[in-house]
Design a protein around this motif. Structure first.
Motif, mmCIF file in Angstrom:
data_model
loop_
_atom_site.group_PDB
_atom_site.id
_atom_site.type_symbol
_atom_site.label_atom_id
_atom_site.label_comp_id
_atom_site.label_asym_id
_atom_site.label_seq_id
_atom_site.Cartn_x
_atom_site.Cartn_y
_atom_site.Cartn_z
ATOM 1 N N UNK A 94 -9.664 72.509 -23.629
ATOM 2 C CA UNK A 94 -9.033 73.196 -22.509
ATOM 3 C C UNK A 94 -7.682 72.528 -22.244
ATOM 4 N N UNK A 95 -6.847 73.221 -21.490
ATOM 5 C CA UNK A 95 -5.535 72.662 -21.164
ATOM 6 C C UNK A 95 -5.694 71.345 -20.410
ATOM 7 N N UNK A 96 -6.626 71.310 -19.471
ATOM 8 C CA UNK A 96 -6.847 70.085 -18.700
ATOM 9 C C UNK A 96 -7.289 68.945 -19.615
ATOM 10 N N UNK A 97 -8.251 69.225 -20.509
ATOM 11 C CA UNK A 97 -8.742 68.190 -21.424
ATOM 12 C C UNK A 97 -7.628 67.659 -22.316
ATOM 13 N N UNK A 124 5.177 73.616 -13.103
ATOM 14 C CA UNK A 124 5.320 74.529 -14.241
ATOM 15 C C UNK A 124 4.412 75.748 -14.139
ATOM 16 N N UNK A 125 3.724 75.889 -13.010
ATOM 17 C CA UNK A 125 2.916 77.077 -12.716
ATOM 18 C C UNK A 125 1.857 77.342 -13.785
ATOM 19 N N UNK A 126 1.077 76.313 -14.099
ATOM 20 C CA UNK A 126 -0.008 76.487 -15.078
ATOM 21 C C UNK A 126 -1.381 76.239 -14.447
ATOM 22 N N UNK A 127 -1.470 76.214 -13.103
ATOM 23 C CA UNK A 127 -2.770 75.942 -12.473
ATOM 24 C C UNK A 127 -3.871 76.872 -12.973
ATOM 25 N N UNK A 128 -3.616 78.207 -13.126
ATOM 26 C CA UNK A 128 -4.701 79.088 -13.582
ATOM 27 C C UNK A 128 -5.120 78.838 -15.038
ATOM 28 N N UNK A 129 -4.325 78.069 -15.785
ATOM 29 C CA UNK A 129 -4.615 77.859 -17.207
ATOM 30 C C UNK A 129 -5.413 76.588 -17.476
ATOM 31 N N UNK A 130 -5.561 75.721 -16.480
ATOM 32 C CA UNK A 130 -6.059 74.374 -16.741
ATOM 33 C C UNK A 130 -7.437 74.349 -17.390
#
Length: 252
Positions: A94-97, A124-130
């Motif tokens: 995942x993006x967070x990982x 960078x407005x990536x909260x929904x992608x984490x």
């Protein structure tokens, strides 16, 4: 913050030796965006590889926050962030990982990394992608994730190699906003690009690189005074024509 002094790199080929970078020197201060500009093959990427410690220079040195890459390459790299046109995300994470993994590689404390991730995700407005897998992201989404990855360890110096290559108008605007964020955060930034019209909008200082050597250096107004030309494209066209004329004279 970043100092490059007389960097030189030669490569051996079948017909002899190519001088890829020829005595290149520059300094970049905190909050300054320096455009290292030139056509493909001018020596931009070779210069960045030497700064990153991936290539050993034949002569000269690079210092990042006072640390020479030749004497302590690992510590110097910890002071650098790097963004290129190739995203290189890990598709099964995942993006967070993935972002926390890179923070761990740089030795960032886990609690600080989590805080920094949230801050950069908002910028960078990536909260929904984490919590989405990186392999399922669109090109624009992957780009934003890559930009965050370059800052996750809060480096004082950022290197961007052809960051807008292959991007649409929205993607290019994202890069512009990112560089403005770097400037306001006091980072020393080097942008290597052959897109001269974009560089005019992005950079505070310029180095016009041709055949491995900086031919002109300074602010845009400085370069205009030195060359008598208004735009970077015209300055480079003149450089190319001078080379062609010199080559014709040598043959004569």
């Amino acid at each position: 913050m970043l100092q490059i002094d007389s960097l030189t790199k030669r490569f051996s080929i079948e017909s002899g030796t190519v001088l890829a970078v020829d005595g290149l020197s520059l300094k970049v201060s905190p909050g300054e965006v320096f455009g290292l500009l030139g056509p493909n093959g001018a020596g931009k990427t070779t210069t960045l590889r030497m700064v990153l410690g991936l290539l050993e220079p034949d002569e000269g040195f690079a210092e990042v926050a006072g640390i020479r890459t030749s004497s302590d390459p690992f510590l110097a790299k910890s002071k650098l962030g790097f963004v290129s046109a190739s995203d290189g995300v890990y598709p099964w994470l995942t993006v967070r990982e993935m972002l926390l993994y890179f923070a761990d590689l740089y030795g960032v404390d886990p609690s600080l990394a989590a805080t920094r991730l949230q801050e950069l995700a908002e910028v960078m407005q990536i909260q929904p992608l984490l919590d989405r897998r990186s392999g399922g992201l669109s090109t624009g989404q992957r780009q934003r994730v890559t930009l965050v990855r370059g800052l996750i360890h809060d480096p004082p110096v950022m290197l961007l190699d052809e960051p807008t290559r292959g991007l649409d108008v929205v993607g290019v605007q994202t890069i512009f906003e990112y560089i403005e964020h770097l400037r306001s955060a006091g980072k020393a930034v080097v942008v290597c690009t052959h897109r001269l019209d974009e560089a005019e909008r992005l950079c505070d200082q310029f180095g016009l690189l041709h055949q491995g050597k900086i031919r002109y250096r300074g602010s845009l107004s400085d370069l205009r005074s030195q060359t008598g030309r208004e735009h970077l494209v015209d300055m480079f066209v003149d450089l190319m024509q001078q080379e062609t004329t010199a080559g014709t004279e040598d043959l004569a």
